[in-house]
Design an enzyme around this catalytic site. Structure first.
Site, PDB file in Angstrom:
ATOM      1  N   LYS A 282      44.526  63.457 -17.367  1.00 60.02           N
ATOM      2  CA  LYS A 282      45.320  64.665 -17.173  1.00 60.02           C
ATOM      3  C   LYS A 282      46.396  64.355 -16.152  1.00 60.02           C
ATOM      4  CE  LYS A 282      45.923  69.188 -17.516  1.00 60.02           C
ATOM      5  NZ  LYS A 282      47.261  68.865 -18.056  1.00 60.02           N
TER       6      LYS A 282
ATOM      7  N   GLN B 199      47.018  60.745  -9.145  1.00 59.76           N
ATOM      8  CA  GLN B 199      46.460  61.840  -9.948  1.00 59.76           C
ATOM      9  C   GLN B 199      44.939  61.731 -10.081  1.00 59.76           C
ATOM     10  OE1 GLN B 199      49.196  63.814 -11.540  1.00 59.76           O
ATOM     11  NE2 GLN B 199      47.610  65.379 -11.589  1.00 59.76           N
TER      12      GLN B 199
ATOM     13  N   LYS C 161      43.562  63.311  -6.883  1.00 60.45           N
ATOM     14  CA  LYS C 161      43.937  64.730  -6.837  1.00 60.45           C
ATOM     15  C   LYS C 161      43.068  65.528  -7.805  1.00 60.45           C
ATOM     16  CE  LYS C 161      48.274  65.363  -7.233  1.00 60.45           C
ATOM     17  NZ  LYS C 161      49.657  65.656  -7.571  1.00 60.45           N
TER      18      LYS C 161
ATOM     19  N   LYS D 297      49.469  59.775 -16.198  1.00 60.31           N
ATOM     20  CA  LYS D 297      50.844  60.245 -15.971  1.00 60.31           C
ATOM     21  C   LYS D 297      51.732  59.594 -17.020  1.00 60.31           C
ATOM     22  CE  LYS D 297      53.309  62.769 -13.119  1.00 60.31           C
ATOM     23  NZ  LYS D 297      52.944  63.981 -12.367  1.00 60.31           N
TER      24      LYS D 297
ATOM     25  N   GLY E   4      53.722  69.357 -17.390  1.00 56.76           N
ATOM     26  CA  GLY E   4      55.087  69.177 -16.893  1.00 56.76           C
ATOM     27  C   GLY E   4      55.141  68.367 -15.611  1.00 56.76           C
ATOM     28  N   ASP E   5      56.338  68.010 -15.220  1.00 51.74           N
ATOM     29  CA  ASP E   5      56.623  67.356 -13.932  1.00 51.74           C
ATOM     30  C   ASP E   5      58.143  67.457 -13.781  1.00 51.74           C
ATOM     31  OD1 ASP E   5      55.378  65.665 -11.673  1.00 51.74           O
ATOM     32  OD2 ASP E   5      57.049  64.412 -12.270  1.00 51.74           O
TER      33      ASP E   5
ATOM     34  N   THR F 209      51.606  75.476  -8.430  1.00 55.40           N
ATOM     35  CA  THR F 209      51.726  74.367  -7.466  1.00 55.40           C
ATOM     36  C   THR F 209      52.303  74.869  -6.144  1.00 55.40           C
ATOM     37  OG1 THR F 209      52.076  72.898  -9.338  1.00 55.40           O
ATOM     38  CG2 THR F 209      52.497  71.978  -7.163  1.00 55.40           C
TER      39      THR F 209
ATOM     40  N   ASN G 264      60.486  73.801  -9.797  1.00 55.49           N
ATOM     41  CA  ASN G 264      59.291  74.616 -10.003  1.00 55.49           C
ATOM     42  C   ASN G 264      58.444  74.746  -8.741  1.00 55.49           C
ATOM     43  OD1 ASN G 264      56.122  74.236 -10.864  1.00 55.49           O
ATOM     44  ND2 ASN G 264      57.159  75.878 -11.945  1.00 55.49           N
TER      45      ASN G 264
ATOM     46  N   SER H 224      46.183  74.017 -14.505  1.00 53.73           N
ATOM     47  CA  SER H 224      46.244  73.420 -15.850  1.00 53.73           C
ATOM     48  C   SER H 224      44.832  73.303 -16.423  1.00 53.73           C
ATOM     49  CB  SER H 224      46.866  72.026 -15.790  1.00 53.73           C
ATOM     50  OG  SER H 224      48.267  72.117 -15.734  1.00 53.73           O
TER      51      SER H 224
END
Ligand code: NDP
Length: 449
Positions: free
Chosen positions: A93, A114, A117, A129, A168-169, A212, A243, A380
């Protein structure tokens, strides 16, 4: 902390030898491995099972060509990537970044971070990623759609709701996720939760857009409370205006702070009356314009060219929410000199290793990205839950869950730091807490992983 442990030293030396050009990945690996030294010393079984060697190597890296046709009929070619780093605790993810700077080093650093996290969120998700060196800025909607469809035509072969769930990113917002989701559905003939950050009504979760930025403020608020402080009356500087930055601005303001500056890659806006987040949201999300245009809507604001100068503005709390390595040693020293007492990382790895050392030496309260910006991926994962159960929670339900998750992450990071003799060091605590859960799963699953 200096790296003195022999095992950690040798793993880092091997990585440097094998990937000398991947400077962002090596920086992320150095930061994490440094703080894991007390853990590998206390747990020799980790070295025996070569956990550090395995956790620093992606399980799979996919690289592919993305061809698409621009509005003039010209064929364009970009590079696409997906780094599937670790699936020990759940499906891969992590977001998809669309930015001209994207390369394997940046995606490996992001995918590596990630892992820890996602583990910290307490939810069952692995780390990954991806993205492309495609730049959505300045492209028409049609061009963005054709790129996204071509990108997904290849990516579709490697992802799935139980395998790998991208999101998204930078450069990938609701529009891009929509085009990718549509193409996945067309190719597979199935409506599943294969991407998160979807629109409401197409399987998206309320509060994902805000998650976020809100999560960052919930985490920083918790850190402040444990240090006898709050956001109330504090001057806050936020870099970026995307964002994460927009919703960090909204939540910090709701919690009683005054956000006095925001930026984009061209420059920054100062507004001593407090940035009007609704104006900023219109500029960035609706008009897709530059922060400079804030001057057209709000009297008395000031614009300065160049994004780095934002850290010279005196503030109590700094929330870097733009990109990696945006606070270097010099900027960190200026922040400290100007009496900034807390930093919360909304972006991934926004502070260089040297900047972190400056903050630590000065006793600045430091909320590291892995913990502080985990609210996005946590929500998410809540979107994935709702998709699997085919139901939708209200905004308040999701926001409450997010708030509780951020409080839990704070507790996990601070108690891990305390357990290994580094009380108050949330950077080390977040790395250790995130790592131990994944390492334990890897040990349990045997060495084929
Ligand atoms: P967006 O694309 O929405 O916004 C990025 C913002 O940062 C834009 O304002 C952009 O300005 C600015 N920016 C980019 N590069 C630079 C630079 N070199 N100098 C100054 N400003 C810059 O991205 P997000 O808000 O989604 O992501 C921001 C950061 O947060 C990234 O590090 C991302 O990985 C991280 N993150 C995002 C999550 C999410 O849920 N979206 C979750 C967890 C982390 P410009 O328009 O000029 O490029």
């Amino acid at each position: 902390m200096a790296i003195t442990n022999k095992y950690v030293k040798s793993v880092l030396a091997d990585l440097k030898k094998r990937y000398p050009e991947q400077k962002e990945f090596l920086q992320a690996a150095t930061e994490v491995l440094d703080s894991l030294q007390p853990v590998v010393e206390a747990r020799p079984e980790l070295q025996k099972a070569a956990i550090l060697e395995r956790i620093t190597e992606p399980e799979r890296t996919i690289m592919f060509r993305v061809s698409w046709v621009d509005d003039k009929g010209k064929v364009q070619v970009n590079r696409g990537y997906r780094v599937q780093f670790n699936s020990a605790i759940g499906p891969y993810k992590g977001g998809l970044r669309l930015h001209p700077s994207v390369n394997l080093s940046i995606l490996k650093f992001l995918g590596f971070e990630q892992i820890f996290k996602n583990s910290l969120t307490t939810l069952p998700i692995g780390g990954g990623k991806g993205g492309s060196d495609f730049d959505p800025k300045g492209k028409s909607d049609g061009e963005v759609m054709r790129f996204c469809q071509s990108f997904m035509t290849e990516l579709e072969k490697h992802i799935g709701p139980d395998t790998d769930v991208p999101a998204g990113d930078i450069g990938t917002g609701g529009r891009e996720i929509g085009y990718m989701f549509g193409q996945y559905k067309r190719l597979r003939n199935e409506f599943t939760g294969v991407l998160t950050g979807k629109a409401i009504g197409s399987g998206g979760s309320l509060a994902r857009t805000e998650a976020t930025g809100y999560g960052l403020c919930y985490f920083v608020d918790e850190m402040l409370k444990h240090n006898k402080s709050t956001f109330k009356g504090k001057k806050v500087v936020i870099s970026g205006s995307g964002n994460v930055a927009i919703y960090a601005c909204q939540k910090a303001t709701q919690l009683g702070a005054k956000v006095i500056a925001m930026s984009d890659s061209n420059g920054y806006i100062e507004d001593d009356n407090g940035i009007d987040y609704k104006v900023m949201q219109q500029i960035k999300e609706v008009k897709r314009d530059r922060v400079e245009t804030y001057l057209k809507y709000v009297k008395g604001a000031k614009y300065t060219e160049g994004s780095r100068g934002i850290w010279t503005i005196p503030c109590d709390i700094a929330l870097p929410c733009a990109t990696q390595n945006e606070i270097d040693e010099e900027s960190a020293k200026i922040l400290v000199k100007n009496k900034c007492f807390a930093v919360g990382e909304g972006a991934n790895m926004p502070s260089t290793l040297e900047a972190i050392a400056v903050f630590q030496k000065a006793g600045v309260l430091f909320a590291p990205a892995k913990a502080a910006n985990a609210g996005g991926v946590a929500t998410s994962a809540l979107e994935m839950c709702q998709n699997s159960a085919r139901l939708s929670w209200t905004f308040e339900e999701v926001d409450t869950k997010l708030h509780n998750i951020m409080i839990e992450i704070y507790k996990e990071a601070s108690s891990a730091a305390e357990k290994y003799g580094m009380k108050g060091n949330l950077l080390a605590g977040a790395n250790i807490a995130g790592f131990e859960k994944v390492a334990n799963a890897m040990l349990w699953q045997g060495i084929c992983y």
